[in-house]
Design an enzyme around this catalytic site. Structure first.
Site, PDB file in Angstrom:
ATOM      1  N   ASN A  96       0.872  -1.180   0.000  1.00  0.00           N
ATOM      2  CA  ASN A  96       0.000   0.000   0.000  1.00  0.00           C
ATOM      3  C   ASN A  96       0.905   1.224   0.000  1.00  0.00           C
ATOM      4  O   ASN A  96       1.431   1.612   1.039  1.00  0.00           O
ATOM      5  CB  ASN A  96      -0.904  -0.016   1.245  1.00  0.00           C
ATOM      6  CG  ASN A  96      -1.803   1.207   1.308  1.00  0.00           C
ATOM      7  OD1 ASN A  96      -1.840   2.010   0.381  1.00  0.00           O
ATOM      8  ND2 ASN A  96      -2.537   1.352   2.412  1.00  0.00           N
ATOM      9  N   LYS A 105       0.114   4.185  -0.366  1.00  0.00           N
ATOM     10  CA  LYS A 105      -0.579   5.372   0.169  1.00  0.00           C
ATOM     11  C   LYS A 105      -0.324   6.574  -0.742  1.00  0.00           C
ATOM     12  O   LYS A 105      -0.144   6.390  -1.948  1.00  0.00           O
ATOM     13  CB  LYS A 105      -0.153   5.618   1.621  1.00  0.00           C
ATOM     14  CG  LYS A 105      -0.335   4.360   2.492  1.00  0.00           C
ATOM     15  CD  LYS A 105      -0.231   4.626   3.948  1.00  0.00           C
ATOM     16  CE  LYS A 105      -0.456   3.327   4.715  1.00  0.00           C
ATOM     17  NZ  LYS A 105      -0.427   3.502   6.156  1.00  0.00           N
ATOM     18  N   HIS A 120      -9.782   1.118   4.853  1.00  0.00           N
ATOM     19  CA  HIS A 120      -8.528   1.398   5.563  1.00  0.00           C
ATOM     20  C   HIS A 120      -8.809   2.437   6.653  1.00  0.00           C
ATOM     21  O   HIS A 120      -9.619   3.345   6.464  1.00  0.00           O
ATOM     22  CB  HIS A 120      -7.477   1.919   4.574  1.00  0.00           C
ATOM     23  CG  HIS A 120      -6.102   1.926   5.147  1.00  0.00           C
ATOM     24  ND1 HIS A 120      -5.687   2.884   6.046  1.00  0.00           N
ATOM     25  CD2 HIS A 120      -5.061   1.071   4.990  1.00  0.00           C
ATOM     26  CE1 HIS A 120      -4.431   2.622   6.409  1.00  0.00           C
ATOM     27  NE2 HIS A 120      -4.031   1.525   5.778  1.00  0.00           N
ATOM     28  N   GLU A 168      -5.532  -4.526  10.693  1.00  0.00           N
ATOM     29  CA  GLU A 168      -4.551  -3.459  10.892  1.00  0.00           C
ATOM     30  C   GLU A 168      -4.926  -2.661  12.140  1.00  0.00           C
ATOM     31  O   GLU A 168      -5.762  -1.745  12.063  1.00  0.00           O
ATOM     32  CB  GLU A 168      -4.542  -2.503   9.691  1.00  0.00           C
ATOM     33  CG  GLU A 168      -4.044  -3.097   8.413  1.00  0.00           C
ATOM     34  CD  GLU A 168      -3.450  -2.031   7.478  1.00  0.00           C
ATOM     35  OE1 GLU A 168      -2.409  -2.303   6.907  1.00  0.00           O
ATOM     36  OE2 GLU A 168      -4.025  -0.944   7.368  1.00  0.00           O
ATOM     37  N   GLY A 177       2.375   2.730  11.173  1.00  0.00           N
ATOM     38  CA  GLY A 177       3.411   3.760  11.137  1.00  0.00           C
ATOM     39  C   GLY A 177       4.044   4.086  12.477  1.00  0.00           C
ATOM     40  O   GLY A 177       4.757   5.089  12.600  1.00  0.00           O
ATOM     41  N   SER A 225       3.252  -1.542  10.651  1.00  0.00           N
ATOM     42  CA  SER A 225       4.688  -1.525  10.995  1.00  0.00           C
ATOM     43  C   SER A 225       5.431  -2.797  10.602  1.00  0.00           C
ATOM     44  O   SER A 225       6.360  -3.207  11.291  1.00  0.00           O
ATOM     45  CB  SER A 225       4.869  -1.243  12.491  1.00  0.00           C
ATOM     46  OG  SER A 225       4.442   0.067  12.788  1.00  0.00           O
TER      47      SER A 225
HETATM   48  P1  13P Z   1       2.851   0.838   7.847  1.00  0.00           P
HETATM   49  O1  13P Z   1       3.391  -0.452   7.309  1.00  0.00           O
HETATM   50  O2  13P Z   1       3.584   2.045   7.343  1.00  0.00           O
HETATM   51  O3  13P Z   1       2.706   0.813   9.332  1.00  0.00           O
HETATM   52  O4  13P Z   1       1.373   1.001   7.257  1.00  0.00           O
HETATM   53  C1  13P Z   1       0.504  -0.057   7.373  1.00  0.00           C
HETATM   54  C2  13P Z   1      -0.685   0.226   6.552  1.00  0.00           C
HETATM   55  O5  13P Z   1      -1.468   1.091   6.874  1.00  0.00           O
HETATM   56  C3  13P Z   1      -0.849  -0.569   5.316  1.00  0.00           C
HETATM   57  O6  13P Z   1      -2.117  -0.421   4.798  1.00  0.00           O
END
Ligand code: 13P
Length: 243
Positions: A10, A12, A95, A163, A169, A206
């Site tokens: 992802n 983002k 999400h 998640e 993050g 993470s």
């Molecule tokens: P991180 O891997 O940066 O923590 O993000 C996870 C996430 O939101 C994946 O959709």
């Protein structure tokens, strides 16, 4: 070989045209483990170019969201038909960043899930609790509610990405027992609903090349949803070549 695991990148709202192409160039050079199916979900505007670059590869393209209607007067949104035109096969839905910043609730997410399935795309349905919900011990109730309201009535396969919001993050990762608890909870939930459909359970939050192996080996997950680490070639090389 066991069940093929889904590795979902992802991206983002990261990467421009040039550095996304560079990242794809690097990723295409990696000899993926046969144990993994890699899905890359870029920003919508990057999808046409990334889709072209992936056309002759085994890597699959997906989207980070879509609208719940096929088309219409919805300024700024993206419809499923265009995603299909660019070969998208998966769509991340629900999400926590969309739930939080765009105020998407379970009802709206369910509408998107149903549309995505009717368009023959696969939804990756995200669920997860906040740190307050976890600490107040209400997390199973919250997760149960998200599952109940977002899971489709039809579809042979269900992809759930657990998640925890507090893990995204932050560098904080739940213990293996905590991840397995949510796997068992989800599995039981589907069985109680008489949903004998295939469950693909992903963990996200993470994940990096260090903790990935242990999470895959020591929990019941069928794959991972990766944010920050999916933007780094070195991290993805270690992850995708791990068997
Ligand atoms: P991180 O891997 O940066 O923590 O993000 C996870 C996430 O939101 C994946 O959709």
């Amino acid at each position: 070989m066991g069940q093929v695991k889904l590795i979902v990148s992802n991206w983002k709202m990261n990467l421009n045209l040039l550095n996304s192409k560079n990242l794809i160039d690097d990723i295409l050079k990696i000899r993926h483990s046969e144990s993994f199916k890699h899905i890359i979900c870029p920003q919508h505007l990057l999808i046409p170019s990334i889709s072209g670059l992936l056309r002759d590869s085994k890597i699959i393209i997906g989207a980070q969201d879509c609208h719940y209607e096929k088309n219409g007067a919805f300024t700024g949104d993206t419809g499923v038909d265009l995603l299909k035109d660019y070969d998208c096969e998966y769509v991340i839905l629900g999400h926590s960043e969309r739930r939080n910043y765009h105020k998407e609730d379970n009802k709206l997410i369910k509408k998107k899930v149903d549309l995505v399935i009717s368009a023959n795309l696969k939804p990756i349905i995200c669920v997860g609790e906040t740190i307050t919900e976890r600490k107040s011990n209400k997390y199973l109730e919250i997760l149960g509610n998200q599952l109940d309201l977002c899971i489709p009535n039809k579809s042979e396969e269900i992809i759930i990405a657990y998640e925890p919001v507090w893990s995204i993050g932050t560098g904080l990762v739940p213990s293996y027992e905590e991840i397995n608890e949510i796997y068992d909870f989800t599995d039981k939930f589907l069985k109680n609903k008489k949903m004998t459909r295939k469950l693909n359970f992903l963990y996200g939050g993470s994940i990096n090349s260090e903790n990935f192996k242990e999470i895959v080996n020591k929990t019941k997950v069928n794959g991972a949803l990766i944010g920050g680490a999916s933007l780094k070639t070195t991290e993805m090389k270690k992850i995708l070549t791990f068997c």
